[in-house]
Design a protein around this motif. Structure first.
Motif, short mmCIF file in Angstrom:
data_model
loop_
_atom_site.label_atom_id
_atom_site.label_comp_id
_atom_site.label_asym_id
_atom_site.label_seq_id
_atom_site.Cartn_x
_atom_site.Cartn_y
_atom_site.Cartn_z
N GLU A 31 126.17 125.69 89.14
CA GLU A 31 125.81 124.33 88.70
C GLU A 31 126.99 123.38 88.78
O GLU A 31 126.86 122.25 89.22
CB GLU A 31 125.24 124.36 87.28
CG GLU A 31 123.93 125.11 87.13
CD GLU A 31 122.77 124.49 87.91
OE1 GLU A 31 122.83 123.27 88.19
OE2 GLU A 31 121.81 125.22 88.25
N ASN A 35 127.37 120.13 91.20
CA ASN A 35 127.61 118.78 90.68
C ASN A 35 128.80 118.14 91.36
O ASN A 35 128.78 116.95 91.67
CB ASN A 35 127.85 118.83 89.17
CG ASN A 35 126.54 118.92 88.39
OD1 ASN A 35 125.47 118.73 88.95
ND2 ASN A 35 126.65 119.21 87.10
N LYS A 81 120.17 111.46 89.72
CA LYS A 81 119.81 111.81 91.10
C LYS A 81 118.38 111.52 91.48
O LYS A 81 118.08 111.36 92.66
CB LYS A 81 120.16 113.28 91.34
CG LYS A 81 121.68 113.46 91.19
CD LYS A 81 122.14 114.88 91.12
CE LYS A 81 123.62 114.89 90.68
NZ LYS A 81 124.12 116.23 90.44
N GLY A 95 121.47 118.90 92.72
CA GLY A 95 120.86 118.85 91.39
C GLY A 95 119.81 117.77 91.34
O GLY A 95 119.76 116.89 92.19
N ALA A 100 121.40 121.00 83.75
CA ALA A 100 122.50 121.96 83.80
C ALA A 100 123.53 121.71 82.70
O ALA A 100 123.82 122.60 81.90
CB ALA A 100 123.14 121.95 85.18
MG MG Z 1 123.60 119.48 88.46
#
Ligand code: MG
Ligand code: ADP
Length: 623
Positions: A31, A35, A81, A95, A100
């Motif tokens: 994760e 990111n 996002k 993501g 997360a």
């Molecule tokens: Mg993420």
């Protein structure tokens, strides 16, 4: 009865969500790395202690976050996002769930340091078990650094469930590989307990694979490329002899995302069918690009499973592409759909045909002698300009294991085609030399070679046949083994413009592998001191002209198509033409070399090389 349904407090909801998102330290690694990539980082460091049980830190130089965003990023369903459900169908980021960071912060001690470009001060934020412990301005580098300590500190059952450091570190390393493989344009460093495990500089994808899996990997890789309207495929497969007992090096990526798919894995295995030892698995690194709208990556929280709209087509395309590559690089016979499978050449033939292209004549043959006739003189085709007999199909020793079991004793037998080569039998009559060599081929109108086969006859276009032979030979030189070179007595000097020299420079490696040896290599003066044995000095100017012409529009980037175009061009320039007279030995050599090819039925430019007329076909003409 009173009301019993309550909304779960956020920290409890987060903990529950964390159970899905964070199974082990490796999930956190994934994760955080994703990111960092979504934030546009160029450099990413992964720092891990005790297999992630005490520390997982990811430092990036990406776009960073302002104070409010930094705070927001730990909220559940907080994401920059996507905004609406439709965005899910055009995802450009890794993501999108916004879960997360909230999940990780629910079950660990997290410290974030982040600063967007252009701002003087950044933000330091400490969150423990979903509670913000502190928030302050801080002088920090541009980008984001997130430290995750004491994972599962508040869920002892989970913590106890973790495997040994060795196992957890392997999971982390796997995740790291999966991310690093699709982002060769990002510089990665990975430290464990203070020592650097990986430093992956920016490179091309092949180099990235090699940097991860070791220098030995390079020789194993065979490129795969296929562009269709359903899917574009690129990447590499490992040669079958490097197949392993474990499934370690099997990677599918869809739109830059690692996925698992036993269905697509099956497609690759199917392409390798018959080439692998039992209980071994082929290695592959395949990158698929599909229309984001035609794939659903949303079906699994950790997003390694996907659903394609057109899974069957993708299966078929992968299988064909891998098969094609195995064939193209002479790793396996190509069985293409349009081609007649009956005409395929078993590979074992290639090894044996080395003895065939010579036609021998016994000048001093005496039929009355007791001894069986001896082969006295050897007539080869090289003098006649055909140059076939200098090409003896050969194969690196380690390839041979693939072809064991094909009977060495019957070199003439091709699947479906048998060349009737006649053995010299004693004759009580004196014969002239030409007659002693039993004609099994003849040239028709200086264009076609006609020869008999068991079932009838074959008519071969000499130019196309020779192109095929040369093309496969050069391709092999470039990709598998180096070709030989003939030293020139006097170097050939050529002049080119700067842009031409640029083109040639990029072809230089391929050229050298096929046997060209260069002295000076400048625009004013390009010096050739060695040539492949098949290239005559006279052919050089035309050859270079042809090469420059075919590459002027742009050089294919990947090594595969470049080698392909180069081998085609070289084959075309050096092949015999219509109108050239070939002596019988050359004809024979050409026939044998052709049928030792992987795809004898088509020229490198996809033209028909030969036709067959069966006895039945001929009989019909007489009815
Ligand atoms: Mg993420
Ligand atoms: P998602 O990635 O699904 O959006 P996350 O919980 O992983 O959800 O992250 C939440 C948000 O925090 C992201 O949408 C992004 O805006 C921001 N963020 C997280 N990590 C970084 C980072 N390394 N650099 C910049 N922004 C980040």
């Amino acid at each position: 009865m009173g009301d019993v349904i309550k909304l779960l407090p956020d920290h409890v909801a987060n903990q529950i969500a964390a159970g899905e998102v964070v199974q082990r330290p490796a999930s956190v690694v994934k994760e955080l790395l994703e990111n960092a990539i979504d934030a546009g980082a160029q450099q990413i460091q992964l720092i891990v202690k005790e297999a992630g049980k005490t520390l997982i830190q990811v430092v990036d130089d990406g776009k960073g976050m302002g104070t409010t965003d930094a705070r927001m990023s730990f909220e559940r369903h907080a994401t920059s996002k996507i905004e609406k459900a439709e965005d899910l169908f055009a995802l450009q980021t890794k993501g999108f769930r916004g879960e997360a960071l909230a999940s990780i912060a629910a079950i660990a001690h997290v410290e974030m340091n982040t600063r967007p470009e252009g701002e003087e001060l950044g933000t330091r934020l400490v969150v423990e078990g979903s509670k913000v412990v502190s928030q302050e301005s801080a002088v920090v580098p541009k980008g984001t650094s997130i430290q995750v300590k004491n994972l599962f500190f508040n869920i002892p059952a989970r913590r106890n469930f973790l495997k040994s450091n060795q196992v957890e570190l392997r999971h982390i390393t796997d995740e790291f590989h999966r991310v690093a493989l699709v982002h060769p344009n990002i510089n990665f460093r990975f430290y464990h307990n203070g020592s650097e495990l990986f430093h992956l500089p920016v490179s091309n994808i092949r180099q990235r694979i090699v940097n991860i899996f070791g220098t030995k990997t390079n020789e194993k890789l065979v490129p795969v490329t296929e562009d269709t309207h359903v899917v574009n495929i690129s990447g590499f497969i490992n040669k079958p002899e490097f197949a392993r007992k474990s499934r370690g090096e099997q990677f599918f990526f869809v739109n830059d995302r690692f996925i698992k798919s036993s269905y697509l894995n099956h497609a690759v295995s199917a392409a390798f069918e018959g080439l692998l030892k039992s209980d071994t698995f082929p290695g592959y690194f395949l990158f698929l690009e599909v229309d984001p709208g035609s794939v659903d990556i949303n079906i699994h929280p950790t997003k390694t499973e996907v659903k394609f709209d057109d899974e069957h087509s993708i299966y078929a395309i992968i299988r064909a592409a891998v098969k094609h590559s195995l064939g193209q690089f002479q790793v396996a016979p190509v069985l293409d759909f349009e081609h007649d499978e009956n005409l395929q050449t078993p590979y074992g033939y290639k090894d044996k045909s080395a003895v065939l292209p010579k036609v021998t004549v016994d000048a001093g043959f005496n039929p009355f002698a007791e001894e069986p006739p001896k082969m006295a003189t050897t007539k080869t085709a090289s003098a006649s300009g055909g140059g076939f007999s200098t090409y003896k199909p050969e194969r690196a020793p380690d390839w041979q294991s693939l072809y064991v079991g094909l009977d060495q004793a019957t070199p003439e037998v091709l699947e479906g085609i048998t060349i009737e080569s006649e053995t010299l039998t004693g004759s009580i009559f004196e014969e002239k030399e030409e007659e002693t060599v039993k004609g099994t081929t003849f040239q028709l109108r200086r264009k076609y070679i006609v020869t008999t086969i068991k079932s009838g006859m074959v008519i071969i276009d000499q130019g196309r046949a020779h192109q095929r032979v040369l093309y496969e030979k050069f391709l092999k030189n470039i990709t598998v083994q180096q070709g030989v070179s003939q030293q020139l007595l006097f170097p050939i000097e050529l002049e080119f413009t700067l842009s031409e020299i640029g083109i040639l420079e990029s072809l230089r490696e391929s050229m050298e592998k096929t046997g060209f040896v260069f002295g000076a290599f400048d625009a004013g003066k390009l010096e050739l001191v060695g040539l492949p044995p098949l290239a005559s000095e006279q052919s050089v100017p035309e050859l270079f002209e042809g090469l420059l012409a075919s590459f002027r529009e742009g050089i294919p980037h990947d090594g595969f198509s470049q080698a392909d175009v180069f081998a085609k061009q070289l084959g075309k320039s050096l092949a015999v033409r219509t109108g050239e007279v070939l002596d019988e030995a050359s004809q024979m050599a050409l026939v044998h070399d052709l049928f030792a090819c992987k795809e004898p039925q088509l020229s490198p430019f996809n033209k028909t090389v030969y036709i067959t007329l069966s006895e039945g076909d001929i009989d019909k003409k007489f009815m």
